[in-house]
Design an enzyme around this catalytic site. Structure first.
Site, PDB file in Angstrom:
ATOM      1  N   LYS A  57     -12.601   2.494   8.291  1.00 23.01           N
ATOM      2  CA  LYS A  57     -12.498   2.724   6.850  1.00 23.01           C
ATOM      3  C   LYS A  57     -13.456   1.793   6.107  1.00 23.01           C
ATOM      4  CE  LYS A  57      -7.582   3.992   6.717  1.00 23.01           C
ATOM      5  NZ  LYS A  57      -6.252   3.625   6.182  1.00 23.01           N
ATOM      6  N   GLY A  99      -9.551   8.184   0.540  1.00 29.83           N
ATOM      7  CA  GLY A  99     -10.101   9.047   1.587  1.00 29.83           C
ATOM      8  C   GLY A  99     -11.611   9.033   1.725  1.00 29.83           C
ATOM      9  N   ARG A 107      -2.609   0.834 -11.736  1.00 24.89           N
ATOM     10  CA  ARG A 107      -2.683   1.654 -12.955  1.00 24.89           C
ATOM     11  C   ARG A 107      -1.435   2.520 -13.043  1.00 24.89           C
ATOM     12  NH1 ARG A 107      -5.661   4.621  -8.983  1.00 24.89           N
ATOM     13  NH2 ARG A 107      -4.401   6.453  -8.482  1.00 24.89           N
TER      14      ARG A 107
END
Ligand code: MV4
Length: 447
Positions: A158, A165, A292
């Protein structure tokens, strides 16, 4: 308390924030691009300032233009909504330099959680379960291969600057390693200007379950239980529900306490979400933290009776949270209505809404900025409404959702409503037994 809040966003979330401000007696400033002149957030706010042309970069992402609008109107706080500048560390820092309260995370917290390897290390140190893998970034492809051999394939690399994603590659065996590594490095370097990679064991067929947290300036953090967001297509959530069909009271308590530990470790204030993967054995692992308010926050509002926007504003103004972890007594589900054609690969379908009727009745809430005669501009995301349904049981909520979806009249554009109706009738979805891969094999034909 704030006297005037500028909302640095558009669409339904701008309206959502304006509604709570009005109830709290706080004046509002809308900002808008020239494509949004006729938008409802412009009409519902007390004042409105045009901040540039349609392109997001020149309007809703333009820090100088938004700060200027706040200065001109004398706003004492900015609510960023979701997307756009909501997780932009520089914007958060500039707001505080200008003496404007940013209703969201500090620049430091955004940077910390935006770097995924750092976020993971921070959570691990705080005692939050993380997926087995590299300690921080990988130095070389050889180090990656050696670690993959040790923890066992499949693994996933990653991008530390990624998230949602982007910049990830699944690797099934060592022969695939080099190419996946090169591809992930290239893609993340080009997309984020940062090609740092880390490695994890690949969790097969997981569920995406996130915990809502709220923290205050006095160091208290509470959790408001989970949202199950496993119904996604290409990393776009389409349906969210709470409580999750697979979360027991015991698992909820453990995940809730882990989320509190993680948020407390970074001194988190305001509303945040800790995303977890849950594997087929019911083990959960930290994935990402969102600093958020999220699109799907209303399902939590419906089952907890908390106004999360009000909580954000209160906490930002220095007031304490009530400090109650919540145990669900109700069910709620949200379907995202997008101006997209589900029968044709969810191709965007902007244009004029010629006829419009929204559903209503018991347990049905619509959060939307569109109206009959409104033209959906092609410049922004395609979500035009959220249907949020609440009820006594999951079965009741699915029945009510289908009823609500069938009441919609939207003419002139294609929407995701036919997909949602089919999903409510789908035995696999109804069983509650599905993973994040569910829509990969779903039949979208003839919708
Ligand atoms: C994973 C994973 C399996 N194993 N990590 C996707 C978005 C980003 N937040 C991380 N993602 C994943 N990370 C490990 N170690 C599977 C995914 C994933 C996924 C996660 C949640 C919801 C939908 C998803 C779809 C594809 C992959």
């Amino acid at each position: 308390m704030f006297k005037k809040i500028l909302i640095a966003n558009r669409g339904e979330i701008a309206l959502r924030v304006i509604r709570t401000c009005r109830e709290m007696g706080i004046n509002t400033v809308a900002v808008y691009s020239t494509a949004d002149r006729d938008s409802l957030h412009v009409r519902f706010a007390d004042e409105a300032v045009c901040i540039g042309p349609p392109t997001s970069r020149q309007s809703y992402l333009s820090i100088p233009n938004i700060i200027s609008a706040a200065e001109i109107t004398n706003a004492d706080a900015i609510h960023p909504g979701y997307g756009f500048l909501s997780e932009n560390a520089e914007f958060s820092r500039i707001c505080s330099e200008y003496g404007i309260k940013f209703i969201g995370a500090t620049a430091e917290q955004i940077n910390y959680m935006g770097d995924k390897a750092t976020a993971k290390a921070t959570m691990k140190a705080a005692g939050v379960p993380v997926i087995p893998g590299s300690e921080g970034l990988l130095e070389s492809v050889e180090e990656g291969k050696a670690l993959a051999k040790e923890i066992g394939y499949p693994v996933i690399v990653k991008a530390t600057a990624g998230g949602g994603g982007r910049g990830m590659r699944i690797i099934k065996n060592e022969s695939e390693f080099q190419k996946a590594w090169d591809d992930a490095k290239m893609e993340s370097g080009a997309a984020f200007g940062n090609d740092g990679l880390y490695l994890e064991k690949f969790v097969e067929e997981p569920r995406h379950i996130e915990i809502q947290v709220v923290g205050d300036q006095f160091g208290r953090v509470c959790h408001l239980s989970e949202r199950d967001c496993s119904i996604q297509r290409r990393h776009q959530k389409l349906v969210e529900e709470t409580p999750s069909p697979i979360v027991s009271p015991e698992l909820r308590e453990r995940m809730g306490q882990a989320a509190i530990k993680g948020a407390s470790a970074i001194g988190y204030e305001g509303a945040g979400t800790i995303e977890f993967l849950v594997d087929k054995y019911g083990e959960f692992y930290f994935m990402e933290m969102n600093t958020r308010i999220q699109v799907e926050h209303p399902i939590t509002e419906e089952v907890t009776n908390f106004d999360l926007i009000k909580e954000q504003i209160k906490v930002a103004a220095g007031q304490p949270i009530s400090g109650q972890n919540y145990t669900p007594q109700l069910y709620a589900m949200e379907c995202r209505i997008n101006a997209e054609d589900p029968a044709n690969g969810f191709r965007p379908s902007p244009g004029k809404i010629t006829q419009l009727h929204f559903p209503g009745g018991h347990g049905v809430r619509i959060d939307s900025h569109v109206y009959a005669g409104y033209t959906i501009p092609p410049n922004y995301d395609s979500m035009i409404a959220k249907v949020i349904v609440s009820g006594q049981s999951r079965a009741e909520v699915m029945t009510r959702m289908k009823r609500a979806l069938q009441e919609f009249v939207i003419e002139g554009i294609k929407t995701t409503i036919p997909f949602h109706i089919r999903l409510m009738d789908d035995p696999g979805f109804q069983s509650g037994n599905f993973t994040t891969k569910y829509l990969e094999t779903f039949d979208f034909s003839g919708l």
